[in-house]
Design a protein around this motif. Structure first.
Motif, PDB file in Angstrom:
ATOM      1  N   GLY A  95       0.819  -1.210   0.000  1.00  0.00           N
ATOM      2  CA  GLY A  95       0.000   0.000   0.000  1.00  0.00           C
ATOM      3  C   GLY A  95       0.848   1.254   0.000  1.00  0.00           C
ATOM      4  N   VAL A  96       1.919   1.241   0.801  1.00  0.00           N
ATOM      5  CA  VAL A  96       2.833   2.390   0.850  1.00  0.00           C
ATOM      6  C   VAL A  96       3.525   2.572  -0.495  1.00  0.00           C
ATOM      7  N   TRP A  97       4.063   1.483  -1.050  1.00  0.00           N
ATOM      8  CA  TRP A  97       4.766   1.555  -2.340  1.00  0.00           C
ATOM      9  C   TRP A  97       3.843   2.108  -3.418  1.00  0.00           C
ATOM     10  N   ALA A  98       2.603   1.660  -3.433  1.00  0.00           N
ATOM     11  CA  ALA A  98       1.672   2.071  -4.474  1.00  0.00           C
ATOM     12  C   ALA A  98       1.395   3.573  -4.412  1.00  0.00           C
ATOM     13  N   VAL A  99       1.202   4.103  -3.208  1.00  0.00           N
ATOM     14  CA  VAL A  99       0.946   5.550  -3.077  1.00  0.00           C
ATOM     15  C   VAL A  99       2.184   6.343  -3.456  1.00  0.00           C
ATOM     16  N   ASP A 100       3.346   5.920  -2.963  1.00  0.00           N
ATOM     17  CA  ASP A 100       4.581   6.647  -3.300  1.00  0.00           C
ATOM     18  C   ASP A 100       4.808   6.674  -4.814  1.00  0.00           C
ATOM     19  N   THR A 101       4.560   5.533  -5.468  1.00  0.00           N
ATOM     20  CA  THR A 101       4.740   5.456  -6.924  1.00  0.00           C
ATOM     21  C   THR A 101       3.708   6.317  -7.641  1.00  0.00           C
ATOM     22  N   LEU A 102       2.456   6.287  -7.180  1.00  0.00           N
ATOM     23  CA  LEU A 102       1.403   7.098  -7.789  1.00  0.00           C
ATOM     24  C   LEU A 102       1.729   8.583  -7.685  1.00  0.00           C
ATOM     25  N   VAL A 103       2.212   9.004  -6.538  1.00  0.00           N
ATOM     26  CA  VAL A 103       2.543  10.423  -6.350  1.00  0.00           C
ATOM     27  C   VAL A 103       3.656  10.835  -7.304  1.00  0.00           C
ATOM     28  N   ARG A 104       4.656   9.965  -7.477  1.00  0.00           N
ATOM     29  CA  ARG A 104       5.738  10.312  -8.416  1.00  0.00           C
ATOM     30  C   ARG A 104       5.200  10.438  -9.838  1.00  0.00           C
ATOM     31  N   ILE A 105       4.303   9.567 -10.228  1.00  0.00           N
ATOM     32  CA  ILE A 105       3.711   9.654 -11.570  1.00  0.00           C
ATOM     33  C   ILE A 105       2.891  10.940 -11.699  1.00  0.00           C
ATOM     34  N   MET A 106       2.100  11.245 -10.674  1.00  0.00           N
ATOM     35  CA  MET A 106       1.304  12.468 -10.683  1.00  0.00           C
ATOM     36  C   MET A 106       2.182  13.709 -10.801  1.00  0.00           C
ATOM     37  N   ASN A 107       3.409  13.619 -10.238  1.00  0.00           N
ATOM     38  CA  ASN A 107       4.320  14.761 -10.273  1.00  0.00           C
ATOM     39  C   ASN A 107       5.203  14.786 -11.516  1.00  0.00           C
ATOM     40  N   GLY A 108       4.899  13.892 -12.471  1.00  0.00           N
ATOM     41  CA  GLY A 108       5.579  13.963 -13.756  1.00  0.00           C
ATOM     42  C   GLY A 108       6.847  13.166 -13.878  1.00  0.00           C
ATOM     43  N   HIS A 109       7.105  12.256 -12.944  1.00  0.00           N
ATOM     44  CA  HIS A 109       8.300  11.418 -13.036  1.00  0.00           C
ATOM     45  C   HIS A 109       8.026  10.275 -14.011  1.00  0.00           C
ATOM     46  N   GLU A 110       8.273  10.516 -15.260  1.00  0.00           N
ATOM     47  CA  GLU A 110       7.933   9.552 -16.308  1.00  0.00           C
ATOM     48  C   GLU A 110       8.695   8.236 -16.171  1.00  0.00           C
ATOM     49  N   GLU A 111       9.866   8.285 -15.505  1.00  0.00           N
ATOM     50  CA  GLU A 111      10.629   7.050 -15.377  1.00  0.00           C
ATOM     51  C   GLU A 111       9.855   5.994 -14.575  1.00  0.00           C
ATOM     52  N   ASP A 112       8.940   6.437 -13.715  1.00  0.00           N
ATOM     53  CA  ASP A 112       8.163   5.467 -12.949  1.00  0.00           C
ATOM     54  C   ASP A 112       7.185   4.694 -13.825  1.00  0.00           C
ATOM     55  N   ARG A 113       6.857   5.234 -14.979  1.00  0.00           N
ATOM     56  CA  ARG A 113       5.976   4.499 -15.894  1.00  0.00           C
ATOM     57  C   ARG A 113       6.694   3.295 -16.505  1.00  0.00           C
ATOM     58  N   LEU A 114       8.028   3.312 -16.468  1.00  0.00           N
ATOM     59  CA  LEU A 114       8.776   2.159 -16.966  1.00  0.00           C
ATOM     60  C   LEU A 114       8.506   0.917 -16.123  1.00  0.00           C
ATOM     61  N   LEU A 115       8.067   1.121 -14.876  1.00  0.00           N
ATOM     62  CA  LEU A 115       7.721  -0.003 -14.015  1.00  0.00           C
ATOM     63  C   LEU A 115       6.509  -0.760 -14.550  1.00  0.00           C
ATOM     64  N   SER A 116       5.773  -0.159 -15.487  1.00  0.00           N
ATOM     65  CA  SER A 116       4.579  -0.796 -16.033  1.00  0.00           C
ATOM     66  C   SER A 116       4.913  -2.035 -16.858  1.00  0.00           C
ATOM     67  N   ASP A 117       6.143  -2.135 -17.324  1.00  0.00           N
ATOM     68  CA  ASP A 117       6.518  -3.258 -18.185  1.00  0.00           C
ATOM     69  C   ASP A 117       6.582  -4.583 -17.435  1.00  0.00           C
ATOM     70  N   HIS A 118       6.731  -4.525 -16.138  1.00  0.00           N
ATOM     71  CA  HIS A 118       6.824  -5.757 -15.345  1.00  0.00           C
ATOM     72  C   HIS A 118       6.382  -5.431 -13.921  1.00  0.00           C
ATOM     73  N   PRO A 119       5.827  -6.400 -13.204  1.00  0.00           N
ATOM     74  CA  PRO A 119       5.414  -6.120 -11.827  1.00  0.00           C
ATOM     75  C   PRO A 119       6.614  -5.940 -10.914  1.00  0.00           C
ATOM     76  N   THR A 120       6.436  -5.161  -9.864  1.00  0.00           N
ATOM     77  CA  THR A 120       7.437  -5.045  -8.810  1.00  0.00           C
ATOM     78  C   THR A 120       7.094  -6.072  -7.742  1.00  0.00           C
ATOM     79  N   PHE A 121       8.047  -6.941  -7.404  1.00  0.00           N
ATOM     80  CA  PHE A 121       7.807  -7.984  -6.417  1.00  0.00           C
ATOM     81  C   PHE A 121       8.342  -7.544  -5.060  1.00  0.00           C
ATOM     82  N   MET A 122       7.545  -7.775  -4.029  1.00  0.00           N
ATOM     83  CA  MET A 122       7.901  -7.370  -2.684  1.00  0.00           C
ATOM     84  C   MET A 122       8.120  -8.594  -1.804  1.00  0.00           C
ATOM     85  N   GLU A 123       9.170  -8.558  -1.003  1.00  0.00           N
ATOM     86  CA  GLU A 123       9.569  -9.695  -0.184  1.00  0.00           C
ATOM     87  C   GLU A 123       8.476 -10.102   0.804  1.00  0.00           C
ATOM     88  N   CYS A 124       8.342 -11.417   1.008  1.00  0.00           N
ATOM     89  CA  CYS A 124       7.403 -11.980   1.983  1.00  0.00           C
ATOM     90  C   CYS A 124       8.227 -12.548   3.142  1.00  0.00           C
TER      91      CYS A 124
END
Length: 348
Positions: free
Chosen positions: A306-335
């Protein structure tokens, strides 16, 4: 008397910085040049003075509402949803944003999904999170979400238009089975879910890979599968434990199936962990912490997602286009593995 409204000049004076610096820090302006000490001082001053930005004026100036939407499936019936919402809510607050939530169902049709997105857009949210919750899967963005800043939680986008975050099922399974091997077990059963979902395949891959790394032959007869509730775990575990060459340890697809395995062991007078070690998955604390003995299990990182998703969304909203590169593959988080009392060395 009407109390004086605290303004941005008051915060600047208390923090010993300029009004511009306060504005950039509190509004998370991209590329703001300020030290961590300055950021902390400004935020502490704003908190101490009770300063809150004038959202109406800010919205007119920036064309933003200060709100993000969360479309979440099965909020009322899925325990995992609470942790995702908490993580998203706290991260949104840290960015000075409010979170608006709409409940949906995992089997909603395309029209219903578009209606939910439309309801959020009508309220002028600046971006949208879509959490599939039930189990992570590949999805297609509703047509009215294409082009809107969006991040997926527990899902990936087929078209690669929006970034998504998922739990690393394989590494979680590896942690569980490694713990059993380190305790001395070599005959380890796997009680898997029979559904065709990423978690089923990822956890099986993790189980098999750790066995191979430790030179333990894969025995297909030690792998059983069923639905994911306690009674299903009980039904498939009972015959597995009632054979002369039974496993000395079990890795279960989730904590509910592990609870069923506890019942099967009790019926066969097999003690846990002295004669049988068990590891679950999900860390549903109402189950795992209250079984006897308490269940060692793998935690799903829902809060962190949930934290990662909001932080990433805010960066996209602020015009950080490099974060859209994450769309090519999922980000996996440790369990991570949560150690309790259900693992011991195998009986001689």
């Amino acid at each position: 008397m009407i109390p004086k409204r605290v303004g941005i000049k008051d915060v600047a004076s208390a923090a010993g910085v300029s009004v511009t610096t306060v504005s950039h820090i509190l509004n998370a302006t991209p590329n703001t040049r300020a030290s961590e000490e300055t950021r902390r001082r400004v935020k502490d001053a704003a908190r101490a003075l009770g300063y809150g930005p004038n959202r109406l004026a800010q919205g007119l100036r920036t064309q933003r509402s200060g709100m993000i939407g969360l479309l979440s499936e099965e909020i009322a019936t899925t325990p995992h949803a609470v942790r995702i919402i908490l993580g998203a809510q706290e991260a949104a607050r840290a960015h000075g944003l409010s979170l608006m939530i709409i409940n949906s169902t995992h089997d909603a049709n395309d029209e219903s999904r578009r209606d939910d997105i439309a309801a959020l857009l009508e309220r002028q949210v600046d971006g949208i999170l879509w959490a599939t919750i039930m189990y992570h899967r590949e999805v297609s963005l509703p047509s009215n979400l294409v082009g809107v800043p969006a991040v997926l939680i527990d899902a990936r986008d087929r078209a690669g238009l929006a970034p998504g975050v998922e739990p690393d099922e394989e590494s979680g399974a590896r942690a569980a089975v490694t713990a059993l091997i380190q305790a001395g077990h070599r005959r380890i059963g796997f009680v898997n879910y029979h559904g065709d979902i990423p978690a089923t395949h990822g956890r099986l891959r993790g189980y098999r890979s750790v066995l191979a790394e430790h030179g333990i032959p894969f025995d297909e007869s030690l792998v059983v599968a069923a639905d994911y509730e306690a009674l299903d775990g009980y039904a498939v575990t009972l015959p597995l434990l009632d054979r002369p060459d039974r496993p000395t340890a079990l890795f279960c697809f989730n904590d509910r199936m592990a609870m069923g395995a506890y019942r099967a062991a009790a019926e066969l007078h097999i003690t846990i962990p002295e004669e049988l070690s068990i590891v679950g998955f999900d860390n549903q604390e109402l189950i795992a912490a209250n079984l006897f003995p308490a269940l060692t299990t793998v935690a799903l990182p829902h809060y962190e997602m949930g934290v990662w998703a909001v932080d990433t969304l805010v960066r996209i909203m602020n015009g950080h286009e490099e974060d859209r590169l994450l769309s090519d593959h999922p980000t996996f988080m440790e369990c991570p593995l949560v150690i309790r009392q259900s693992i011991a060395a195998p009986a001689l």
